[in-house]
Design an enzyme around this catalytic site. Structure first.
Site, PDB file in Angstrom:
ATOM      1  CG  ASP A  71      -0.326  -0.020   2.528  1.00 50.28           C
ATOM      2  OD1 ASP A  71       0.918  -0.200   2.604  1.00 50.28           O
ATOM      3  OD2 ASP A  71      -1.036   0.137   3.539  1.00 50.28           O
ATOM      4  CB  SER A  72       4.573   1.735  -0.046  1.00 47.88           C
ATOM      5  OG  SER A  72       4.804   0.622  -0.876  1.00 47.88           O
ATOM      6  CG  ASP A 115       0.383  -4.099   2.085  1.00 46.53           C
ATOM      7  OD1 ASP A 115       0.415  -4.965   2.976  1.00 46.53           O
ATOM      8  OD2 ASP A 115       1.220  -3.181   1.977  1.00 46.53           O
ATOM      9  CE  LYS A 175       3.179  -5.968   3.755  1.00 48.88           C
ATOM     10  NZ  LYS A 175       2.697  -4.822   4.580  1.00 48.88           N
ATOM     11  CD  GLU A 180       0.759  -1.543   8.070  1.00 43.49           C
ATOM     12  OE1 GLU A 180       0.480  -0.785   9.027  1.00 43.49           O
ATOM     13  OE2 GLU A 180       1.222  -1.125   6.987  1.00 43.49           O
ATOM     14  CD  GLU A 192       8.095  -0.440   7.334  1.00 44.28           C
ATOM     15  OE1 GLU A 192       7.108  -1.126   7.009  1.00 44.28           O
ATOM     16  OE2 GLU A 192       8.310   0.699   6.884  1.00 44.28           O
TER      17      GLU A 192
HETATM   18  O1  KIV Z   1       3.571  -1.152   1.607  1.00 39.17           O
HETATM   19  C1  KIV Z   1       4.728  -1.584   1.522  1.00 39.17           C
HETATM   20  O2  KIV Z   1       5.464  -1.304   0.581  1.00 39.17           O
HETATM   21  C2  KIV Z   1       5.206  -2.439   2.598  1.00 39.17           C
HETATM   22  C3  KIV Z   1       6.650  -2.779   2.613  1.00 39.17           C
HETATM   23  C4  KIV Z   1       7.398  -1.596   3.049  1.00 39.17           C
HETATM   24  C5  KIV Z   1       6.937  -3.971   3.435  1.00 39.17           C
HETATM   25  O3  KIV Z   1       4.451  -2.818   3.442  1.00 39.17           O
END
Ligand code: KIV
Length: 287
Positions: free
Chosen positions: A51-52, A90, A120, A122, A189
């Site tokens: 989600d970055s 994510d 994924k 968090e 992280e």
């Molecule tokens: O969103 C993302 O890119 C991430 C990585 C930094 C692990 O969660």
């Protein structure tokens, strides 16, 4: 001759990532598009549609505003581009925290719509029940602890975790509980090296470090950061390329050539197709 049957290409699976624990380091990167996924695919074990992308591609200040639909759109592109790597998508902020049932509905939607092999999310202890709910129902889950960017409004910023030993017990507990709940791997992280090594030695699933030292079972970086395409990068990023500079040079050269009319050159230009000259009439006189 009978046509050769092509050998089907198999994607890396979530259990294979778990099985790599303690072995050859797991290589992974984020990817948001089909073309970067295709380039990275031969070199990585998994690609994360992180989600970055909200910050890297869409100019948001944090990952908090990223909607589920955006993750699905980019997830589809990466699955189309990568043939071999496991694709992990994510779950964005707000799509899974409310309850295990909401998380299942949204994660199943992501898997059906994108064809990805895992999701994924968090959070440590607070997400354990959800991780168990999802994995027991067929959704492989990668955990993510330490600095969890979706919580920056609670954390007060992008802060490194576990730099004082007082913080360790809670973070170690998060890792243990996420592993026990059935996650196949866990992202650590921005945390102190000693803590990352301790967690890696203590849990049976693969740890994937980002700013968490070489003591993890594998590494991940945001692709744009390691390519040298991001304007600012955290301390833990090594820029393996200078793609930003290459793009700037190429665009500046293009602008010069358009302005001085040297581009497009004749080789980039279509000529008129001339009509073929009329064929000469054959003589009827015998030789
Ligand atoms: O969103 C993302 O890119 C991430 C990585 C930094 C692990 O969660």
């Amino acid at each position: 001759m009978a046509a050769q049957t092509p050998v089907p290409r198999r994607r890396v699976t979530a259990p294979e990532i778990t099985a790599r624990k303690g072995g050859e380091p797991i290589v992974s990167l984020t990817s948001y598009h089909a073309h970067t996924a295709a380039i990275a695919d031969p070199f990585v074990d998994f690609l994360l549609v992180g989600d970055s992308l909200g910050m890297v591609m869409h100019g948001y200040e944090s990952t908090v505003p990223v909607p589920l639909d955006l993750m699905i759109m980019h997830g589809r592109a990466v699955v189309r581009g990568a043939r071999r790597a496991l694709v992990v998508v994510d779950m964005p902020f707000g799509s899974y925290e409310e309850s295990p049932a909401v998380a299942f509905r949204n994660a199943a939607h992501v898997m059906k719509e994108t064809g990805c092999g895992a999701v994924k999310l968090e959070g440590g202890r607070r997400m354990a029940e959800t991780i168990r709910f999802l994995t027991e129902r067929g959704i492989p889950v990668m955990g993510h602890i330490g600095l969890t960017p979706q919580s920056i409004n609670v954390l007060g910023g992008f802060k490194t975790q576990g730099r004082v030993r007082d913080e360790w017990a809670a973070i170690e507990e998060d890792a243990r509980v996420v592993a026990e709940a059935g996650a196949f791997a866990i992202v650590l992280e921005a945390m102190a090296e000693e803590l990352a090594r301790k967690i890696t030695g203590a849990i049976p699933i693969s740890t994937i470090g980002i700013g968490a030292s070489a003591g993890c079972d594998g590494q991940i970086l945001v692709m744009e950061d390691m390519l040298g395409l991001s304007p600012r990068v955290p301390k833990f990023v090594k820029e393996f390329g200078r793609v930003g500079e290459a793009i700037r040079e190429a665009i500046s050269a293009y602008a010069v050539e358009v302005r001085n009319r040297t581009f497009p050159a004749p080789e980039h230009t279509y000529a008129l197709k001339e009509a073929a000259p009329p064929a000469k009439a054959k003589s009827q006189t015998p030789a």
